[in-house]
Motif scaffolding. Structure first.
Motif, mmCIF file in Angstrom:
data_model
loop_
_atom_site.group_PDB
_atom_site.id
_atom_site.type_symbol
_atom_site.label_atom_id
_atom_site.label_comp_id
_atom_site.label_asym_id
_atom_site.label_seq_id
_atom_site.Cartn_x
_atom_site.Cartn_y
_atom_site.Cartn_z
ATOM 1 N N VAL A 112 -66.247 121.328 28.607
ATOM 2 C CA VAL A 112 -64.844 121.719 28.430
ATOM 3 C C VAL A 112 -64.083 121.572 29.740
ATOM 4 C CG1 VAL A 112 -63.306 123.648 27.897
ATOM 5 C CG2 VAL A 112 -65.327 123.242 26.483
ATOM 6 N N PHE A 113 -64.676 122.030 30.832
ATOM 7 C CA PHE A 113 -64.041 121.879 32.142
ATOM 8 C C PHE A 113 -63.785 120.413 32.453
ATOM 9 C CE2 PHE A 113 -64.800 126.269 33.021
ATOM 10 C CZ PHE A 113 -64.021 126.594 34.124
ATOM 11 N N ASP A 114 -64.771 119.600 32.177
ATOM 12 C CA ASP A 114 -64.659 118.179 32.516
ATOM 13 C C ASP A 114 -63.533 117.515 31.734
ATOM 14 O OD1 ASP A 114 -65.825 115.707 33.791
ATOM 15 O OD2 ASP A 114 -66.046 115.172 31.672
ATOM 16 N N VAL A 115 -63.447 117.781 30.437
ATOM 17 C CA VAL A 115 -62.440 117.128 29.604
ATOM 18 C C VAL A 115 -61.041 117.634 29.929
ATOM 19 C CG1 VAL A 115 -61.656 116.756 27.243
ATOM 20 C CG2 VAL A 115 -64.093 116.693 27.760
ATOM 21 N N VAL A 116 -60.892 118.941 30.047
ATOM 22 C CA VAL A 116 -59.565 119.506 30.304
ATOM 23 C C VAL A 116 -59.027 119.044 31.652
ATOM 24 C CG1 VAL A 116 -58.312 121.653 30.728
ATOM 25 C CG2 VAL A 116 -59.885 121.493 28.795
ATOM 26 N N ALA A 120 -59.652 116.387 33.087
ATOM 27 C CA ALA A 120 -59.358 114.956 33.028
ATOM 28 C C ALA A 120 -58.093 114.662 32.236
ATOM 29 C CB ALA A 120 -60.538 114.212 32.408
ATOM 30 N N GLU A 121 -57.754 115.502 31.261
ATOM 31 C CA GLU A 121 -56.600 115.256 30.393
ATOM 32 C C GLU A 121 -55.317 115.896 30.907
ATOM 33 O OE1 GLU A 121 -56.416 113.338 27.729
ATOM 34 O OE2 GLU A 121 -58.516 112.735 27.855
ATOM 35 N N VAL A 122 -55.387 117.143 31.362
ATOM 36 C CA VAL A 122 -54.174 117.867 31.742
ATOM 37 C C VAL A 122 -53.464 117.231 32.936
ATOM 38 C CG1 VAL A 122 -53.304 120.088 32.582
ATOM 39 C CG2 VAL A 122 -54.960 120.011 30.719
ATOM 40 N N PRO A 123 -54.144 116.762 33.982
ATOM 41 C CA PRO A 123 -53.410 116.134 35.096
ATOM 42 C C PRO A 123 -52.616 114.897 34.702
ATOM 43 C CG PRO A 123 -55.600 116.771 35.810
ATOM 44 C CD PRO A 123 -55.565 116.955 34.329
#
Length: 328
Positions: A113-117, A119-122
């Protein structure tokens, strides 16, 4: 009965009772024999060999939820805290993989979850994060499914349940929203005032038009009444000047009567006396008579001018036959 026999019976009873165990609903039990995986037992009354077989662990088959709080930065350099709720469960046919391949499933899910978020939010601005939170949740679910399916876990759903920007940013957003709403309210109030002013102006214009029309009709009727009054007085031997003076005096007394009928009136007419009406009548008759005499004298003294043809400078000069306007 000897003590040895009692001990033997107790031990036999213990072994017999330890051969049976129960498994609750939506739970799976892992049985090992001498440390090696033997079988997966489902809900109900189960049997195992005492001492040889043992229960290695129990696996929960219910849907579980893990809440992950992540702090990350948006494209416009705003730090936000996001709460992502992951709903998952162990696949019943893959209890072995879930129990033996992954020791800490919660830590594994949190890491993905940390990795995906992050990567997407920035890639998104703060406003877009709020608008596209469902896209972020779908991306998290897609990555988790691909990773956790190998370990016997099925990701049911992922939800972005909270987006919490920095306090100063939140206050600035509230001020912007309040200013925008005040601007909209001011526009509506201005439009409402404009409509009221236009409606009032139209009403006043219509009122003035009707008032003017009423005054014109009133004066027209007054003039018609005066003409009729003069004709009636002429029929009884009173000339037009005397009739006009009489009508004016009558209107004077009508005005005095109207003023006297109002008890709250503070109007004072100066000068005023009982013989004012007769004086006014005599003065007006005298004025009309003098005016008529002056008019007659002006008519007698005015000479009648005849239009004469201008004489030609050359009386005997013959006219030019080609151009009669030019004399030779």
């Amino acid at each position: 009965m000897s003590i040895t026999s009692i001990i033997f019976l107790v031990f036999a009873l213990f072994v017999f009772l330890s051969s049976f165990f129960t498994v609750k609903q939506q739970t799976a039990v892992i049985i090992e024999r001498f440390g090696k995986f033997l079988s997966v037992r489902n809900s109900g009354l189960q049997l195992k060999i005492p001492i040889i077989d043992r229960i290695a662990g129990r696996v929960n088959l219910k849907i579980q939820q893990l809440d992950v709080i992540i702090e990350t930065k948006t494209k416009d350099n705003v730090f936000v805290k996001m709460k992502v709720s992951v709903q998952f469960k162990v696949i019943q046919d893959k209890v072995y993989d879930a129990f033996y391949k992954l020791e800490y499933p919660h830590d594994q899910i949190t890491a993905y979850v940390f990795d995906v978020v992050r990567a997407e939010v920035p890639k998104l601005k703060l406003d877009d994060v709020f608008e596209r939170k469902d896209d972020i949740a779908i991306a998290v679910k897609r990555e988790l499914n691909e990773a956790m399916m190998t370990y016997g876990y099925d990701i049911i759903n992922t939800l972005v349940t909270d987006i919490d920007p920095d306090l100063q940013v939140k206050n600035a957003m509230n001020r912007i929203n309040a200013a925008d709403r005040e601007k909209t309210a001011a526009e509506f109030e201005a439009e409402s005032s404009r409509i009221r002013i236009v409606a009032k102006a139209k009403a006043e214009a219509e009122s003035k038009r009707l008032q003017g029309q009423g005054i014109a009709d009133q004066r027209r009727e007054i003039a018609r009444g005066l003409v009729e009054s003069v004709e009636v007085l002429n029929n009884v031997g009173i000339n037009s000047q005397e009739a006009s003076a009489l009508i004016v005096v009558t209107q004077h007394y009508d005005t005095l009567q109207a003023i006297g009928a109002d008890t709250n009136s503070n109007l004072i007419l100066l000068p005023n006396s009982p013989q004012a009406g007769s004086d006014m009548l005599n003065n007006m008759v005298a004025s009309f008579s003098a005016s008529n005499q002056v008019g007659e004298m002006m008519k007698k003294n005015t000479p009648v001018l005849k239009k004469q043809k201008p004489e030609s400078r050359f009386r005997d000069a013959p006219e030019n036959p080609e151009n009669p306007d030019i004399t030779v």
